[in-house]
Design an enzyme around this catalytic site. Structure first.
Site, PDB file in Angstrom:
ATOM      1  N   SER A  96       0.354  -1.056  -0.001  1.00 20.42           N
ATOM      2  CA  SER A  96      -0.478   0.045   0.257  1.00 20.42           C
ATOM      3  C   SER A  96       0.820   0.760  -0.135  1.00 20.42           C
ATOM      4  CB  SER A  96      -0.775  -0.334   1.865  1.00 20.42           C
ATOM      5  OG  SER A  96       0.022  -0.133   2.356  1.00 20.42           O
TER       6      SER A  96
ATOM      7  N   CYS B 195       3.680   1.355  -1.223  1.00 20.40           N
ATOM      8  CA  CYS B 195       4.926   1.564  -2.504  1.00 20.40           C
ATOM      9  C   CYS B 195       5.253   2.286  -3.538  1.00 20.40           C
ATOM     10  CB  CYS B 195       5.356   0.222  -3.007  1.00 20.40           C
ATOM     11  SG  CYS B 195       5.751  -1.393  -1.825  1.00 20.40           S
TER      12      CYS B 195
ATOM     13  N   ASP C 161       3.258 -11.103  -0.101  1.00 18.05           N
ATOM     14  CA  ASP C 161       3.159 -10.157   1.219  1.00 18.05           C
ATOM     15  C   ASP C 161       3.028  -8.365   0.394  1.00 18.05           C
ATOM     16  OD1 ASP C 161       4.766  -7.966   2.183  1.00 18.05           O
ATOM     17  OD2 ASP C 161       6.389  -8.480   1.630  1.00 18.05           O
TER      18      ASP C 161
ATOM     19  N   GLY D 284       6.258   3.288   4.131  1.00 21.86           N
ATOM     20  CA  GLY D 284       6.853   2.751   3.499  1.00 21.86           C
ATOM     21  C   GLY D 284       8.236   2.749   4.054  1.00 21.86           C
ATOM     22  N   MET D 285       9.488   1.395   4.016  1.00 25.12           N
ATOM     23  CA  MET D 285      10.482   1.495   4.908  1.00 25.12           C
ATOM     24  C   MET D 285      11.328   2.438   3.749  1.00 25.12           C
ATOM     25  SD  MET D 285       9.408   0.720   7.587  1.00 25.12           S
ATOM     26  CE  MET D 285      11.135   0.704   8.482  1.00 25.12           C
TER      27      MET D 285
HETATM   28  P1  XMP Z   1       0.712  -3.482   2.622  1.00 25.26           P
HETATM   29  O1  XMP Z   1       0.249  -3.570   1.418  1.00 25.26           O
HETATM   30  O2  XMP Z   1       0.319  -4.694   3.099  1.00 25.26           O
HETATM   31  O3  XMP Z   1       2.394  -4.090   2.442  1.00 25.26           O
HETATM   32  O4  XMP Z   1       1.104  -2.510   3.827  1.00 25.26           O
HETATM   33  C1  XMP Z   1       3.267  -4.758   3.233  1.00 25.26           C
HETATM   34  C2  XMP Z   1       4.720  -4.805   2.824  1.00 25.26           C
HETATM   35  O5  XMP Z   1       4.987  -3.104   1.815  1.00 25.26           O
HETATM   36  C3  XMP Z   1       6.290  -3.673   1.165  1.00 25.26           C
HETATM   37  N1  XMP Z   1       7.177  -2.339   1.708  1.00 25.26           N
HETATM   38  C4  XMP Z   1       7.475  -1.210   0.770  1.00 25.26           C
HETATM   39  N2  XMP Z   1       7.986  -2.097  -0.443  1.00 25.26           N
HETATM   40  N3  XMP Z   1       8.758   0.645  -0.909  1.00 25.26           N
HETATM   41  C5  XMP Z   1       8.168  -0.285  -1.638  1.00 25.26           C
HETATM   42  O6  XMP Z   1       8.050  -0.801  -2.922  1.00 25.26           O
HETATM   43  C6  XMP Z   1       8.513   0.481   0.905  1.00 25.26           C
HETATM   44  O7  XMP Z   1       8.446   1.649   1.287  1.00 25.26           O
HETATM   45  C7  XMP Z   1       7.902  -0.159   1.405  1.00 25.26           C
HETATM   46  N4  XMP Z   1       7.787  -0.584   3.223  1.00 25.26           N
HETATM   47  C8  XMP Z   1       6.902  -1.732   3.002  1.00 25.26           C
HETATM   48  C9  XMP Z   1       7.218  -5.018   1.984  1.00 25.26           C
HETATM   49  O8  XMP Z   1       7.203  -5.815   1.567  1.00 25.26           O
HETATM   50  C10 XMP Z   1       5.665  -4.438   3.588  1.00 25.26           C
HETATM   51  O9  XMP Z   1       5.747  -5.795   4.237  1.00 25.26           O
END
Ligand code: XMP
Length: 482
Positions: free
Chosen positions: A307, A309, A342, A391-392
């Site tokens: 969400s 990303c 994921d 997002g991380m």
């Molecule tokens: P949801 O949709 O459940 O997704 O919120 C969680 C997953 O998103 C990934 N994730 C990222 N992917 N940039 C990305 O492209 C980011 O900054 C980021 N942060 C998290 C990760 O796989 C997580 O479990």
């Protein structure tokens, strides 16, 4: 690539592109379906849900709820090693048949010091020891009307001659009987020389029946995972986490189908042969094959599906999530490696589709980020409550890390964020959210005529839908009140 190749390109699908076709079902109630699954080659879960290793989603508190509900939480790695370790310890200590190393204090400490210590550790009573031998116990009853915080523990504690204690090797049933007959809540376990061997509490015994499906290790403690990176201190971090009792490690890297990830995975498996390692993220069959041959015990699938990303916008790369799950699960099945879907889960229907497409579990971020247990901040907007999620690879997360690692502004200017920050509606306790998600999954399995997840995968028939059919599946021709 030639123009003919472009015409021949394969189409990628995601959750909203398909529905599952209902099948004849003999299931009388959704309670009669079994959602047991594999997280990794060696760890089973009764609920196929994993909370994401994000700093606005999973630390100790979320992990406790996840494990109690039969799933598991993965504690993120954007914390100094000792803080990540203490989040793991929080989970491992919260419930066990017997707490092997209960918190203790010496008798010359003051009541003030004892109160601060108990507050920091989240406990309501403390055992008092000297050279490992039990001297007494200090609980709320001993200090209820005491105003003088400078008094020594030795003056206030209940001394050992008045204590009810148990012997090493005591069974849970025996412990329960002693606690009940003596109306006490804590039962220190001591040997014949008063050496402290552990502690059994009535709270832990009660929790055993409150959470019958919880994910537990062989010692009866809740299970928890933790993420590590693929560079820098990752081996040291892994070592510290394992010492704290972590049950599974997650190698956390956005592009898991890379030499960096494969080499790190090999090193971790070589160094700590016994521990299960989840590797990822990948989005192709080749990605699964390479990680599996480097020793992965499960593979995380999803590139750009989350969400928060923006990987697909920033880099142009990614695979629509349902197609990625299909391809990766085929490889996972052949190689006997469970797949974790994921990112991108918004509803229980998405979970059913992900598991029907072959995933063994789903990892959820933002949907759990809105719950009480997440570490995200709470904000109020127009009178409504929200929590912050990010997002991380977002700029905010990078800034936090730069501050922690004392990096310069210069370093930050080089960042190319692949994630965003935002707010999600406050959703109450994770337990309630999980109840709805699992309830929806159970109903979905029943529509597909599947009593187990294996049967769901075998019986699932997907139908491609149009945007008109998608509209039909949403509430329509009414004004929604809520
Ligand atoms: P949801 O949709 O459940 O997704 O919120 C969680 C997953 O998103 C990934 N994730 C990222 N992917 N940039 C990305 O492209 C980011 O900054 C980021 N942060 C998290 C990760 O796989 C997580 O479990």
């Amino acid at each position: 690539m030639l123009i003919e190749d472009i015409v021949e390109l394969k189409t990628g699908f995601t959750f909203d592109d398909v529905y599952l076709v209902p099948k004849r079902s003999s299931i009388k109630s959704r309670r009669n379906v079994d959602t047991t699954t594999s997280l990794t080659k060696n760890i089973a879960l009764s609920t196929p849900i994993v909370s994401a290793n994000m700093d606005t989603v999973t630390e100790g508190t979320m992990s406790v709820t996840m494990a109690r509900e039969g799933g598991i939480g993965i504690i993120h790695r954007f914390l100094p090693v000792e803080e990540q370790v203490s989040e793991v310890i929080k989970v491992k200590r919260i419930e066990s048949v017997i707490i092997e190393n209960p918190y203790t204090l010496p008798q010359n400490k003051t009541l003030k010091e004892a109160k601060e210590f108990m507050e920091a550790k989240g406990v309501k009573g403390i055992l008092v020891t000297e050279n490992g031998k039990l001297l007494g116990i200090l609980t709320g009853r001993d200090t209820m009307f005491e105003d003088n915080l400078d008094r020594k523990i030795s003056d206030l504690m209940t001394p050992r001659k008045q204590l009810v204690v148990g012997k090493p090797g005591l069974s849970i049933e025996e412990a329960k009987k002693i606690l009940r007959e003596n109306r006490v809540e804590k039962l220190p376990i001591v040997d014949k020389n008063w050496k402290l061997r552990g502690l059994i509490t009535s709270k832990d015994i009660k929790n055993r029946s409150l959470y019958p499906h919880s994910t537990k290790d062989p010692k009866g403690r809740l299970m928890v995972g933790a993420a590590i990176g693929v560079r820098g201190d990752y081996i040291k971090r892994a070592e510290a986490l394992l010492k704290a009792g972590v049950d599974v490690l997650v190698l956390d890297i956005a592009h898991g189908h890379s030499d960096n990830a494969i080499n790190a995975l090999r090193s971790v498996k070589k160094e700590f042969g016994d521990v299960d390692v989840i590797a990822g993220n990948v989005a192709t069959r080749e990605g699964v094959e390479d990680l599996a041959s480097a020793g992965a015990d499960a593979v995380k699938v999803g590139v750009g599906s989350g969400s928060i990303c923006i990987t697909r916008i920033v880099t142009g790369c990614g695979v629509p999530q349902l197609s990625a799950i299909f391809d990766c699960s085929e490889a996972g099945k052949e190689l006997n490696v469970p797949i974790i879907a994921d990112g991108g889960i918004r509803t229980s229907g998405d979970i059913t589709k992900a598991l029907a497409a072959g995933a063994s579990t789903v990892m959820i971020g933002s949907l759990l980020g809105g719950t009480e247990e997440s570490p995200g901040f709470t904000v109020i907007r127009n009178g409504a409550k929200y929590k912050i999620t990010r997002g991380m690879a977002s700029l905010g997360a990078s800034m936090g890390r730069a501050e922690r690692d004392k990096k310069s502004e210069e370093d930050l200017r080089e960042a190319v964020p692949e994630g965003v920050e935002g707010i999600v509606p406050y959703r109450g306790y994770a337990r309630e959210v999980l109840y709805q998600l699992v309830g929806g999954l159970r109903s979905g399995m029943s529509y597909c005529g599947a009593t187990t997840l294996k049967e769901l995968r075998e019986k699932a028939e997907f139908e491609k839908i149009t945007s008109a059919s998608q509209k039909e599946g949403l509430p329509h021709d009414i004004t929604l009140i809520k």
